[in-house]
Design an enzyme around this catalytic site. Structure first.
Site, mmCIF file in Angstrom:
data_model
loop_
_atom_site.group_PDB
_atom_site.id
_atom_site.type_symbol
_atom_site.label_atom_id
_atom_site.label_comp_id
_atom_site.label_asym_id
_atom_site.label_seq_id
_atom_site.Cartn_x
_atom_site.Cartn_y
_atom_site.Cartn_z
ATOM 1 N N GLN A 34 38.805 -4.627 -15.206
ATOM 2 C CA GLN A 34 38.636 -3.375 -15.945
ATOM 3 C C GLN A 34 37.976 -2.295 -15.081
ATOM 4 O O GLN A 34 38.412 -1.149 -15.062
ATOM 5 C CB GLN A 34 37.785 -3.664 -17.190
ATOM 6 C CG GLN A 34 37.997 -2.684 -18.310
ATOM 7 C CD GLN A 34 37.344 -3.152 -19.616
ATOM 8 O OE1 GLN A 34 36.476 -4.034 -19.606
ATOM 9 N NE2 GLN A 34 37.758 -2.565 -20.721
ATOM 10 N N HIS A 40 40.333 1.061 -13.526
ATOM 11 C CA HIS A 40 40.097 2.385 -14.113
ATOM 12 C C HIS A 40 39.965 3.491 -13.080
ATOM 13 O O HIS A 40 39.994 4.664 -13.436
ATOM 14 C CB HIS A 40 38.896 2.356 -15.057
ATOM 15 C CG HIS A 40 39.311 1.991 -16.444
ATOM 16 N ND1 HIS A 40 39.526 0.701 -16.842
ATOM 17 C CD2 HIS A 40 39.632 2.766 -17.522
ATOM 18 C CE1 HIS A 40 39.921 0.677 -18.097
ATOM 19 N NE2 HIS A 40 40.001 1.909 -18.540
ATOM 20 N N LEU A 66 51.252 -2.636 -18.255
ATOM 21 C CA LEU A 66 51.158 -4.054 -17.916
ATOM 22 C C LEU A 66 49.707 -4.524 -17.862
ATOM 23 O O LEU A 66 49.398 -5.661 -18.194
ATOM 24 C CB LEU A 66 51.845 -4.237 -16.558
ATOM 25 C CG LEU A 66 51.794 -5.542 -15.803
ATOM 26 C CD1 LEU A 66 53.069 -5.664 -14.963
ATOM 27 C CD2 LEU A 66 50.599 -5.660 -14.874
ATOM 28 N N TYR A 67 48.842 -3.597 -17.409
ATOM 29 C CA TYR A 67 47.452 -3.989 -17.160
ATOM 30 C C TYR A 67 46.600 -3.950 -18.422
ATOM 31 O O TYR A 67 45.377 -3.969 -18.335
ATOM 32 C CB TYR A 67 46.838 -3.089 -16.081
ATOM 33 C CG TYR A 67 46.281 -3.872 -14.909
ATOM 34 C CD1 TYR A 67 45.265 -4.810 -15.093
ATOM 35 C CD2 TYR A 67 46.761 -3.693 -13.614
ATOM 36 C CE1 TYR A 67 44.757 -5.525 -14.032
ATOM 37 C CE2 TYR A 67 46.252 -4.406 -12.543
ATOM 38 C CZ TYR A 67 45.264 -5.321 -12.756
ATOM 39 O OH TYR A 67 44.753 -6.037 -11.701
ATOM 40 N N HIS A 82 43.744 -7.223 -22.610
ATOM 41 C CA HIS A 82 42.670 -7.489 -23.578
ATOM 42 C C HIS A 82 42.564 -8.925 -24.073
ATOM 43 O O HIS A 82 41.493 -9.315 -24.546
ATOM 44 C CB HIS A 82 42.776 -6.489 -24.727
ATOM 45 C CG HIS A 82 42.620 -5.070 -24.262
ATOM 46 N ND1 HIS A 82 43.679 -4.305 -23.838
ATOM 47 C CD2 HIS A 82 41.508 -4.305 -24.094
ATOM 48 C CE1 HIS A 82 43.236 -3.118 -23.445
ATOM 49 N NE2 HIS A 82 41.921 -3.091 -23.592
ATOM 50 N N GLY A 121 53.575 -6.810 -11.514
ATOM 51 C CA GLY A 121 52.274 -6.225 -11.182
ATOM 52 C C GLY A 121 51.926 -6.416 -9.712
ATOM 53 O O GLY A 121 51.312 -5.546 -9.094
ATOM 54 N N SER A 134 50.347 -3.712 -7.144
ATOM 55 C CA SER A 134 48.985 -3.971 -6.703
ATOM 56 C C SER A 134 48.890 -3.987 -5.176
ATOM 57 O O SER A 134 48.089 -3.258 -4.579
ATOM 58 C CB SER A 134 48.540 -5.306 -7.305
ATOM 59 O OG SER A 134 47.319 -5.708 -6.775
#
Lengths: 615, 615
Positions: free
Chosen positions: A230, A234, A413-414, A417, A553, A557
């Site tokens: 997280q 961000h 995708l990210y 949760h 992803g 990434s």
């Protein structure tokens, strides 16, 4: 291409029967390609497209995605279309016939699923290969280049056009897109597959996403990992919420703006102006970020209607980091690390200005972030037995493109949760998710070190379906609704885009009869399953995320990490980082060092897994 | 690197004697490299720098630029320094010893001056080579790659730091820089060479720049060329004048914002919303851009204190294009061309929306701009006998980087005001430069076609010293003063940066004893000559600009053109441009077609040279 439209109109209609077409074309392609091999010089990728076949539909014929292998569909008057196969390695009316280099590549290259299984098993073999530098470097070069190749750079699409525009590149307010939106005026929201309406979001969430009981992550993943994800992401997922999910305020990469602030104003506000350091304050004998009241030029996302005491509000690099104490903990550790690096630099450069110390420390921190993300975070996430290493010079001088743009699908995708457990136990006290919202008290009550050890010792949830905590309902609903607003193509379109075998049925996707039946009743056709739904509905695999998520992803990434300017040939040298000492801080960085050098009372078991023996 | 500082302190002092050092090191380097060739495996570029020698100065030792071959100088306490040779192909205390691949490359590669002379002569040989596609393609590939390699991409420096920072990349408000500013607190403004003060600007302008009598451009260059340069380059030279010469409002490339507007607001304001077309109006039976009063959302640079009638003010893609009728003429032609392309697209795509026609026409116009710039404009500018061609696929899959940033030195270099003649004769009337300022009357009085033919038939001035029109004094003064504010390194530093042989004396630079004497009295040392001054003081060569200008501007220009997204593999295909028809508009574009398809009464002699026989 279109010059042959008139004649192509007279050619027999091509019948679409999506089920078996691929196989037939596959076999035909092999025979054709093999015969070309001996009959004539290879068909090069730059040849002009062949004359195109035309079919008749009652709607935009490109809604049916008739072009294979990333050929571009273009509609023509009279409900006709052509496929532009340029650069795909395929040709034919639907880009279905491989050129012989493409055919050969397909024969030689293992399919991504087998490759993934190979990378995540055979520990003994990897233990050997990881220790042979020559082979290991070759493998890492392959990882960097193959992941990089999967990401269009420069980017081709944004969310406001279903075709290429200059905006996709020059208007950096847009997130990029790997696949364009489904055209307007198609028979169904997903093109021409599935029902006329997408399933009711509340019903979908209830059947597919809500946690019945907590499913722990099966690879021993802890909450420290969850918060790393997280905090790290961000910095580049900075959706401009007021304007829409297609727009971003971010700069497109690992700019460490989550630590330093996004704008020059924010960055200046957070600086102490002494020896390059960031502003801090001492609370209970420990170094913490400053109170928000002491840095008036910073805006944080504290809600106006919730009473929070002045000494519970902090000025951090990202306004969102007001939300949770785990983010505050990471923010604190990185601020301490920056200041520690400044001390190290000052030792060897006592004559440097505050400015030069600050700028150079920021470059070193960027390197640390990338190093730790690849070698600790992605290593754990992927569960590869191949030892992932940060060696930017491996792709110097290659086709690797040193520029990155964040893709809106990567942002969707990210949404991870399910990792979040319902409660976090700190020193015997259980905190629910909502107990921690906008609340740093758990950190100051128990101490930062205790809080960090709680994150280490607590299991994260499995990144799978039926594992979203109930309080996160609104977040989940928002991501699904945004995906619809952005007219995302279906999960199978993305599987094909990233070279993966599409799902053939709901059961093939889920590996779970009950969930498959639920999804079938909601979507009707596997081709109509939405992107985010498909990502989480997929059966668990050997990685922390299901297969499709790690294989879509992954490219975004790796590309984002290695395309950072500090990895480029003119940056990646000792003088950029204040000398060998500074560069060595990057080269020896690890998650463990990051915490252990910046915790007051000492660290233990720092890792992205719970300690052995944790129940 | 710095780990060996202590021991290096004890090593003998390295004596700086700049004159002959290079030669000595050159010979030593050859011998050393040759012996390495047989003694041990080649020294690779990634090796750690060798222990460094240390000298003692009374000021920042990097002010003397002791590192050779683009090694990076880093100062250490006690007036010490080290050179970081990573990636330069050289090693040694001052990066003066070539590794053997660098030595070999230096042996094989012709020096840039000889290469330039070869490219601009031997017309008979080039007539043959230009016709052998295989060889011609190899040569163009070399041109693209070798020019691209000269530009750091991602960029390394901006104007506010003399060392690498993250800002250079992530803060796109800055122009990039090829060489960092001269460090603060150096003995002289140019480092440690020359006088304590730079020459008085007024004296410098008077002695070096002012036109005594008009010197015509010796390659028959006309005013159509001059205005092309001005119109084309203003799309990316968009200095943020209110904030400073180091900052730009532009997007960093050929974004055709000079035609369509820089912001989405401007672009929307200039659209007609019918069939993709731009807003126009008919005046005297011809299509022209709209009046400014009819497009209130556009801001143009009309001076508030000069009375200009409402029907003399137009809304154009660039606020600066208010300035001169030549810019208005180009703006008009490009608007017409855009609308013509929309008509062509509409013929084959009658069902397309206004939006799709507009966006696709804009992509085609971008292609036309690049094609004409390379094949007409740069071809004439360089005077190469090699036929320059626009073939973006030549560098697909290579190390070429598809991202561009405008360099502030490129902006300075492009101040080509000597091209501007004192007057322009239109149909028997002579207009002085100031007669034309903010005045479109000459176009409406004589007709656009007549005005265009005047540009064709009028000679431009030679791009050399002592050829600036007197009325341009303030512009010239501003560029020199900005260069000082930006602390540009000297002309010889830039020559070395771009692989050119530095000037050895003032006469070597100018080829003119009188000018050499003037400059020597102003600067004292050839190493202290300012960038812009050196560019224009250089003796004329075979191209339209002197040698250094074409060999530093060339890389920035080619890189900017070929790094455009439309040249990248995923864009460069028929479907991007509406099909083969659209792509063929790009592939067959030329300066002549651009004008001839968009002039009312017909065109003649459209070219960047005056017609044969012009006095």
């Amino acid at each position: 291409m279109s010059t042959t439209k008139a004649e192509s109109m007279t050619r027999p209609e091509w019948r679409r029967d999506d089920g078996d077409t691929k196989l037939v074309f596959g076999v035909a392609g092999v025979i054709l390609a093999a015969s070309f091999l001996f009959m004539r010089s290879p068909v090069t990728e730059t040849q002009l497209p062949e004359p195109q076949i035309v079919t008749t539909y009652d709607y935009d014929p490109c809604c049916g995605y008739p072009c294979q292998n990333q050929g571009i569909c273009m509609a023509w008057p009279g409900n006709n279309y052509t496929c532009d196969c340029t650069g795909t390695g395929y040709y034919g009316d639907h880009c279905e016939i491989p050129t012989w280099p493409a055919w050969l590549a397909k024969k030689i290259k293992p399919d991504p699923e087998s490759l993934h299984n190979f990378l995540t098993s055979n520990g003994w073999l990897w233990a050997i290969l990881n220790r042979i530098p020559f082979i290991h470097k070759k493998l890492m070069t392959y990882v960097y280049l193959s992941r990089g190749d999967m990401v269009d750079s420069p980017p081709t699409y944004e969310s406001d056009h279903s075709y290429i525009t200059l905006n996709a590149y020059f208007n950096e307010s847009y997130y990029a897109r790997a696949l364009p939106p489904v055209p307007e005026h198609c028979p169904t929201p997903m093109g021409d597959k599935g029902f006329k309406e997408l399933p009711d979001v509340d019903l979908l969430i209830k059947k597919v996403f809500m946690r019945k009981e907590f499913i722990p992550e099966p690879h021993e993943t802890n909450v420290l990992f969850q918060y790393y994800a997280q905090h790290f992401t961000h910095q580049f997922f900075r959706t401009d919420l007021k304007k829409g999910p297609q727009l971003t305020k971010g700069t497109g990469g690992v700019d460490v703006s989550n630590i330093y602030g996004l704008t020059e104003n924010d960055r200046q506000a957070l600086r102490s102006r002494v020896n390059g350091k960031l502003r801090t304050q001492v609370i209970n004998g420990e170094e913490f970020p400053p109170y928000l009241k002491d840095v008036p030029d910073i805006t944080m996302d504290y809600p106006p209607n919730v009473p929070i005491p002045e000494n519970g509000k902090f000025a951090l690099g990202h306004p969102f980091f007001a939300l949770l104490p785990g983010l505050f903990a990471y923010a604190t550790i990185w601020v301490r690390e920056h200041n520690r690096v400044c001390d190290e630099l000052f030792k060897i450069h006592p004559d440097w200005s505050d400015e030069q110390l600050y700028q150079t420390a920021r470059l070193i921190i960027t390197g640390e972030v990338i190093k730790i993300t690849i070698e600790d975070y992605v290593q754990h996430l992927s569960q590869y037995k191949l030892r992932l290493s940060f060696e930017p010079d491996l792709v110097h001088g290659t086709r690797f493109q040193y520029h990155n743009r964040i893709h809106v699908e990567f942002n969707h995708l990210y949404h991870w949760h399910p990792l979040i457990p319902d409660t976090l136990e700190i020193n015997g006290t259980n905190y629910g998710i909502m107990d921690m919202a906008y609340n740093t008290l758990p950190i100051f009550k128990h101490g930062l070190d205790e809080f960090i050890h709680s994150m280490v010792n607590s299991r994260a949830g499995a990144l799978t379906n039926r594992n979203h905590a109930h309080v996160l309902y609104p977040v989940l609903k928002n991501v699904i609704e945004s995906g619809r607003k952005l007219r995302f193509q279906g999960i199978n379109a993305y599987k094909k885009r990233f070279g993966l075998r599409p799902f053939t049925s709901f059961e093939d996707m889920t590996g779970d009869k009950e969930l498959a039946a639920d999804l079938e009743s909601l979507y009707g056709d596997i081709e109509a399953v939405e992107f985010y739904v498909g990502l989480l509905a997929e059966r668990p695999g050997p990685s922390v995320t299901p297969l499709t998520m790690v294989n879509t992803g992954g490219p975004w990434s790796v590309k984002g990490l290695i395309a950072n300017p500090i990895c480029s040939p003119k940056y990646w040298k000792p003088s950029t980082f204040g000398g060998e000492e500074g560069m060595n801080i990057i080269k020896t960085a690890s998650l463990e060092k990051l915490f252990c050098l910046n915790m007051k009372s000492g660290c233990k078991n720092i890792a992205f897994t719970v300690p052995e023996g944790t129940p």
